[in-house]
Design a protein around this motif. Structure first.
Motif, PDB file in Angstrom:
ATOM      1  N   ARG A 113      60.175  64.385  61.098  1.00  0.00           N
ATOM      2  CA  ARG A 113      61.075  65.521  61.280  1.00  0.00           C
ATOM      3  C   ARG A 113      61.133  66.452  60.083  1.00  0.00           C
ATOM      4  NH1 ARG A 113      66.395  62.470  63.907  1.00  0.00           N
ATOM      5  NH2 ARG A 113      65.313  61.572  65.738  1.00  0.00           N
TER       6      ARG A 113
ATOM      7  N   GLU B   9      55.449  75.681  63.146  1.00  0.00           N
ATOM      8  CA  GLU B   9      55.524  74.345  62.546  1.00  0.00           C
ATOM      9  C   GLU B   9      55.880  73.332  63.629  1.00  0.00           C
ATOM     10  OE1 GLU B   9      57.252  74.971  58.158  1.00  0.00           O
ATOM     11  OE2 GLU B   9      58.429  75.981  59.718  1.00  0.00           O
TER      12      GLU B   9
ATOM     13  N   ARG C 122      60.743  68.834  67.308  1.00  0.00           N
ATOM     14  CA  ARG C 122      60.939  70.260  67.552  1.00  0.00           C
ATOM     15  C   ARG C 122      59.678  71.039  67.187  1.00  0.00           C
ATOM     16  NH1 ARG C 122      62.746  69.172  62.525  1.00  0.00           N
ATOM     17  NH2 ARG C 122      62.452  70.758  60.876  1.00  0.00           N
TER      18      ARG C 122
ATOM     19  N   ASP D 265      59.066  74.875  65.424  1.00  0.00           N
ATOM     20  CA  ASP D 265      59.691  76.042  64.810  1.00  0.00           C
ATOM     21  C   ASP D 265      58.724  77.217  64.798  1.00  0.00           C
ATOM     22  OD1 ASP D 265      61.942  74.574  64.321  1.00  0.00           O
ATOM     23  OD2 ASP D 265      61.617  74.338  62.162  1.00  0.00           O
TER      24      ASP D 265
ATOM     25  N   THR E 158      58.555  80.957  63.094  1.00  0.00           N
ATOM     26  CA  THR E 158      59.208  81.789  62.091  1.00  0.00           C
ATOM     27  C   THR E 158      58.405  83.064  61.883  1.00  0.00           C
ATOM     28  OG1 THR E 158      59.992  79.807  60.957  1.00  0.00           O
ATOM     29  CG2 THR E 158      60.138  81.878  59.748  1.00  0.00           C
TER      30      THR E 158
ATOM     31  N   PRO F 190      67.141  76.348  73.055  1.00  0.00           N
ATOM     32  CA  PRO F 190      66.459  76.726  71.818  1.00  0.00           C
ATOM     33  C   PRO F 190      67.460  77.263  70.793  1.00  0.00           C
ATOM     34  CG  PRO F 190      65.347  77.639  73.737  1.00  0.00           C
ATOM     35  CD  PRO F 190      66.643  77.093  74.222  1.00  0.00           C
ATOM     36  N   LYS F 191      67.133  77.070  69.531  1.00  0.00           N
ATOM     37  CA  LYS F 191      67.979  77.568  68.447  1.00  0.00           C
ATOM     38  C   LYS F 191      67.378  78.838  67.872  1.00  0.00           C
ATOM     39  CE  LYS F 191      70.065  73.237  66.789  1.00  0.00           C
ATOM     40  NZ  LYS F 191      70.187  72.319  65.619  1.00  0.00           N
TER      41      LYS F 191
ATOM     42  N   ARG G 195      63.928  82.471  62.801  1.00  0.00           N
ATOM     43  CA  ARG G 195      63.303  81.219  63.228  1.00  0.00           C
ATOM     44  C   ARG G 195      63.850  80.811  64.589  1.00  0.00           C
ATOM     45  NH1 ARG G 195      63.345  76.868  58.875  1.00  0.00           N
ATOM     46  NH2 ARG G 195      61.548  78.114  58.242  1.00  0.00           N
TER      47      ARG G 195
ATOM     48  N   SER H 224      63.632  77.712  67.328  1.00  0.00           N
ATOM     49  CA  SER H 224      63.241  76.300  67.415  1.00  0.00           C
ATOM     50  C   SER H 224      63.346  75.806  68.849  1.00  0.00           C
ATOM     51  CB  SER H 224      64.135  75.438  66.512  1.00  0.00           C
ATOM     52  OG  SER H 224      64.020  75.822  65.160  1.00  0.00           O
TER      53      SER H 224
ATOM     54  N   LEU I 203      63.548  72.504  70.949  1.00  0.00           N
ATOM     55  CA  LEU I 203      63.979  71.134  70.670  1.00  0.00           C
ATOM     56  C   LEU I 203      63.486  70.181  71.754  1.00  0.00           C
ATOM     57  CD1 LEU I 203      67.674  71.896  69.615  1.00  0.00           C
ATOM     58  CD2 LEU I 203      65.612  71.876  68.197  1.00  0.00           C
TER      59      LEU I 203
END
Length: 488
Positions: free
Chosen positions: A249, A324, A329, A331, A333, A389-390, A402, A404, A406
């Motif tokens: 992680r 990434e 998750r 990511d 960016t 998603p974040k 960013r 993310s 999940l």
């Protein structure tokens, strides 16, 4: 600009001009560093004012007769104090100054050419002072308020995409740097039979530009989309997409890393395939058919990646889009702050700081300019019962955004914040579909084995208390309560 320009041909073309202009200057042996710095500022600002991608200063040509007489100036040997001339100039000029020296033998005489890219974003200043060419003279820009106004008017109307990434090229050289067959393939158009016809289409879309002297320039738009190798274009070399996979992680151990050398249109499909290959999947037997289930919906991967490429701030130097992959998750960016409130991504009308890039990516069918990308991302995640998603915005050094994706976790293992955000985005999707969220619809969103009705009621109360959603009718009975986003 580029050292692969035919300098001899370039010099001969420049010598055809009757006199020095605001974007061409001839020198013999003058190597004064202050003079060169002022000229770079003046030429960059003048080129911007005149709408010319590249301006030039040439050592070894007589400024009156335009005869090639040769020069003793060798920029690599010149220093200011203990610092090499080129490095010193970069330190004294503003960060948007883009220039390059090149040398060659013309008519058996040594010639040096300084190629200066037109100013963008703001004026190019030398030691905090902007200069301009007035005829064949170099003056401080502030002394000519009318010209200064013209320069700033051009800057505010210009965009990074239209600026030349590399100019002074013959048509074959310009085309050799681009994967132009990909352009026609993505548009579903037949490949023209001649270079001139290819150039016609690429010029229409500002992939390349035809310069006044008959040569061609590849624009930043053309480079960032269709470059065979982004390193051929210094202005966008750092904008290459990077993909990194980590163990676990955190970012302490890299399993693999890949920098995509080509432009976005060239590499997009392979990047999506690689991301999907690096994320876990499983095979289920449904009836007599094997069905492969991926950890993340490909539709969401494609949308988020396309958005990261399109909505980045291309003027932020030294950084580009990064994907990434972690065990829990993915990511995405991109440099630059968001043009819209991240909590209003579902309902806001589409906005892009890179209009030409967005338009071509849409025509290439990588995305839509309808403002529905986030809707599809949320819906595809809900279909697999994933957490929402974040979206996070970071400040500093131009900012970044960013997103993310999940991995699946059971409801009981989700954090309270993830549960609340899943509730909020579900309400947003229901609202944009002309519906309202209910206790039942939210329970279905979390899938079988999810929360009970009473647990969801508590979650809804928390989301209301956080100001994220509101009941349509606060007075109705709890079992009939319907909800919409707080902004609705």
């Amino acid at each position: 600009m580029g050292t692969d320009v035919d300098i001899a041909l370039l010099v001969k073309e420049l010598c055809h001009h009757d006199a020095e202009t605001e974007w061409i200057e001839f020198k013999t042996n003058n190597s004064d560093a202050e003079m060169i710095g002022q000229r770079i500022s003046a030429l960059a600002n003048s080129a911007c004012r005149l709408g010319i991608p590249t301006a030039y200063m040439v050592w070894g040509v007589d400024d009156k007769t335009h005869d090639v007489i040769g020069s003793s100036f060798r920029y690599r040997l010149e220093k200011r104090g203990n610092e090499e001339l080129e490095n010193w100039l970069h330190h004294q000029l503003t960060d948007n100054a883009s220039f390059e020296f090149a040398e060659d033998v013309v008519c058996e005489k040594h010639v040096t050419v300084l190629m200066v890219q037109a100013a963008f974003c703001h004026t190019v200043d030398f030691e905090r002072v902007p200069y301009i060419r007035v005829g064949s003279y170099t003056k401080k820009l502030r002394e000519y308020p009318v010209i200064e106004s013209e320069v700033w008017s051009r800057i505010t109307k210009s965009d990074f995409e239209s600026i030349a990434a590399k100019g002074g090229l013959t048509l074959p050289d310009a085309l050799s740097l681009l994967d132009f067959p990909k352009y026609f393939d993505l548009l579903g158009a037949p490949m023209p039979q001649s270079r001139d016809e290819v150039a016609h289409y690429l010029c229409d879309d500002e992939i390349i530009l035809r310069q006044d002297d008959g040569r061609y320039a590849v624009t930043n738009l053309g480079a960032i989309l269709l470059a065979k190798n982004l390193k051929d274009f210094p202005t966008v070399a750092r904008k290459a997409l990077r993909l990194v996979q980590y163990k676990g992680r955190g970012r302490s151990e890299i399993l693999r890393s890949k920098d995509y050398e080509g432009g976005y249109a060239v590499e997009f499909e392979s990047a999506v395939e690689m991301i999907m290959a690096l994320t876990p999947s499983k095979e289920d037997i449904i009836g007599a058919v094997r069905v492969q289930t991926t950890a993340y919906p490909e539709r969401a991967i494609r949308e988020i990646l396309a958005n990261a490429l399109i909505h980045q701030d291309l003027t932020v130097t030294g950084s580009g889009p990064v994907v990434e992959v972690f065990s829990d998750r993915v990511d995405f960016t991109n440099p630059g702050t968001s043009l819209v409130d991240l909590m209003r991504l579902v309902d806001n009308p589409p906005r892009s700081r890179n209009q030409k890039l967005a338009s071509l990516m849409r025509r290439f069918r990588f995305c839509e300019e309808l403002g529905t990308g986030w809707d599809r991302i949320i819906s595809s995640c809900e279909a697999l019962y994933l957490p929402a998603p974040k979206a996070v915005e970071y400040e500093g050094a131009g900012g970044s955004v960013r997103i993310s994706l999940l991995a699946y976790v059971p409801y009981r293992s989700m954090s309270l914040r993830d549960r609340v955000m899943a509730c909020y985005w579900h309400a947003c999707i229901c609202f944009t579909n002309g519906e309202t969220m209910t206790n039942k619809s939210l329970r279905c969103r979390f899938g079988e084995g999810g929360p009970s009705s009473s647990t969801v009621s508590k979650l809804l109360a928390t989301a209301v208390g956080d100001g994220l959603i509101k009941p349509v009718d606060p007075e109705t009975a709890p079992r009939y309560m319907r909800y919409v986003p707080a902004w609705a």
